[in-house]
Design an enzyme around this catalytic site. Structure first.
Site, PDB file in Angstrom:
ATOM      1  N   CYS A   1       0.812  -1.223   0.000  1.00  0.00           N
ATOM      2  CA  CYS A   1       0.000   0.000   0.000  1.00  0.00           C
ATOM      3  C   CYS A   1       0.840   1.266   0.000  1.00  0.00           C
ATOM      4  O   CYS A   1       0.355   2.333  -0.387  1.00  0.00           O
ATOM      5  CB  CYS A   1      -0.948   0.000   1.193  1.00  0.00           C
ATOM      6  SG  CYS A   1      -2.147  -1.348   1.179  1.00  0.00           S
TER       7      CYS A   1
ATOM      8  N   CYS B   1       0.087   1.785   6.820  1.00  0.00           N
ATOM      9  CA  CYS B   1       0.423   0.372   7.005  1.00  0.00           C
ATOM     10  C   CYS B   1       0.592  -0.283   5.640  1.00  0.00           C
ATOM     11  O   CYS B   1      -0.005   0.144   4.647  1.00  0.00           O
ATOM     12  CB  CYS B   1      -0.666  -0.334   7.811  1.00  0.00           C
ATOM     13  SG  CYS B   1      -2.320  -0.191   7.122  1.00  0.00           S
TER      14      CYS B   1
ATOM     15  N   HIS C   1      -8.986   3.746  -1.740  1.00  0.00           N
ATOM     16  CA  HIS C   1      -7.572   3.365  -1.580  1.00  0.00           C
ATOM     17  C   HIS C   1      -7.088   2.681  -2.855  1.00  0.00           C
ATOM     18  O   HIS C   1      -7.053   1.462  -2.936  1.00  0.00           O
ATOM     19  CB  HIS C   1      -7.459   2.430  -0.375  1.00  0.00           C
ATOM     20  CG  HIS C   1      -6.095   1.912  -0.082  1.00  0.00           C
ATOM     21  ND1 HIS C   1      -4.926   2.486  -0.562  1.00  0.00           N
ATOM     22  CD2 HIS C   1      -5.700   0.831   0.652  1.00  0.00           C
ATOM     23  CE1 HIS C   1      -3.886   1.788  -0.130  1.00  0.00           C
ATOM     24  NE2 HIS C   1      -4.325   0.783   0.606  1.00  0.00           N
TER      25      HIS C   1
END
Length: 388
Positions: free
Chosen positions: A89, A372, A342
């Site tokens: 991510c 994270c 996202h």
């Protein structure tokens, strides 16, 4: 040692899964935001030293070094190289780190950093399924076939969902806490959209002019009615980030390049770091990574004017807030991934564009960004706003 400056940062609107950007090829999403960045900065694309691009599932339309194909799809010079990176991510946040490190080392003067994801066409975990028929993220879990992993971590379940559940239970975060946080994310995002806070960072594409994710009709009752993701779990889709499509980019430049081009940079890179934590918890790394970054940067939490921490799950941000003493009003003040989405490889530079805009809107000096990442890591970037 030279400084690394951020000249400008832009992003496409974030499209929801199956929404207005779902049919746009990732190379064309990338090209669109790259073209806009060059137009707005007045940069000569031929003087760019490298293009560093984040992409998590580099298969299908995102395969073959999407940094390079996106640059070429934009019509830019062939002599400019590109490299695609995957730190899960945090991929495009890491792209910024690599770009800034190249400038700080003196080996580059102008670097473009960014990322892309079309999760409608290429869902999370597509790379694993394409290679081995595995599902996300057993490449480093008990079913991966790795004897070394098995010896070290045994049969512990390793998924982002399990990590988010474990974090909620370890830090005493209730479902009600997470739903309250999720609702606040939507309300903040809607207020930001209505007040035009994102307008300066947005590059409309394919007829999409605004982020598609925020839900104006959501409320406590609707969130409470959602089924948990697992029978005994606390998590629901309503307290989790949305699967999304989009691209984002920013321009990193040295002092020499800033002077030569007459640019007025928006920020100086004050600190860059990345840290690891328990890969079974997986999503807890922003806590220790933030502590490490503040120590290295010579700052305290009270020095931070704005924080962007990716809302992969509400429990991740709430646990971070319980450990890091920052005014909640300064954390994701314009909403986050629960409302806005996202788009994996694009999220790092997307958040940075928003962070810059909020620092400028409020007159803040220092902004911190963290998120994270799969495997139990977290990047931290501290920016210092310029321009006064």
């Amino acid at each position: 040692m030279t400084e690394a400056y951020i000249v400008d940062a832009l992003r496409t609107p974030v499209g929801k899964r199956g929404g207005g950007l779902s049919g746009v090829h990732p190379a064309d999403l990338s090209a669109h935001v790259l073209q806009a960045l060059v137009r707005r900065t007045g940069a000569d694309p031929g003087e760019v030293d490298d293009v560093v691009w984040g992409c998590v599932d580099a298969v299908g339309a995102q395969a073959g070094n999407i940094a390079r194909t996106g640059w070429l799809a934009a019509g830019f010079p062939e002599h400019v190289p590109g490299v695609t990176i995957d730190r899960q991510c945090g991929s495009s946040q890491q792209a910024v780190h690599f770009a800034a490190q190249a400038v700080l080392s003196g080996t580059a003067d102008v670097v473009v950093a960014g990322g892309v994801a079309n999760m409608s066409a290429i869902p999370i975990g597509s790379a694993l399924r394409a290679a081995d028929g595995l599902d996300f993220p057993v490449a480093y879990g008990p079913d991966s076939g790795s004897h070394g992993w098995q010896r070290r971590y045994g049969d512990a379940e390793v998924t982002q969902f399990q990590g988010a559940e474990l974090i909620a239970r370890r830090w005493g975060v209730s479902r009600a806490d997470m739903e309250e946080f999720a609702l606040r994310s939507h309300r903040r995002a809607i207020a930001a959209i209505d007040e035009g806070r994102f307008d300066a960072e947005l590059v409309p594409v394919a007829g999409v002019k605004r982020d598609e994710g925020p839900r104006r009709d959501t409320g406590p009752e609707k969130l409470a009615a959602l089924r948990p993701l697992r029978p005994d779990g606390l998590l629901t889709a309503g307290v989790s980030s949305q699967l999304s499509d989009g691209a984002s980019a920013l321009l990193v430049a040295s002092e020499r390049a800033v002077a030569a081009h007459g640019w007025r940079p928006r920020a100086r890179v004050h600190h860059l770091s990345v840290r690891g934590d328990d890969p079974v918890l997986m999503l807890s790394a922003p806590i220790e990574a933030t502590r490490h970054a503040l120590r290295k940067a010579g700052l305290s939490a009270s020095d931070l004017d704005v924080v962007e921490i990716n809302e992969a799950f509400a429990s991740v941000v709430l646990a971070w807030q319980r450990e890091i003493d920052v005014d909640p009003a300064k954390v994701n003040p314009n909403g986050g991934a629960i409302a806005l989405g996202h788009p994996l490889g694009a999220t790092g530079t997307k958040l940075m564009a928003t962070l810059l805009g909020e620092l400028e809107r409020t007159g803040g000096r220092y902004g911190l960004q963290t998120m994270c990442e799969g495997g139990g890591t977290a990047n931290v970037t501290v920016l210092e706003r310029l321009g006064d």
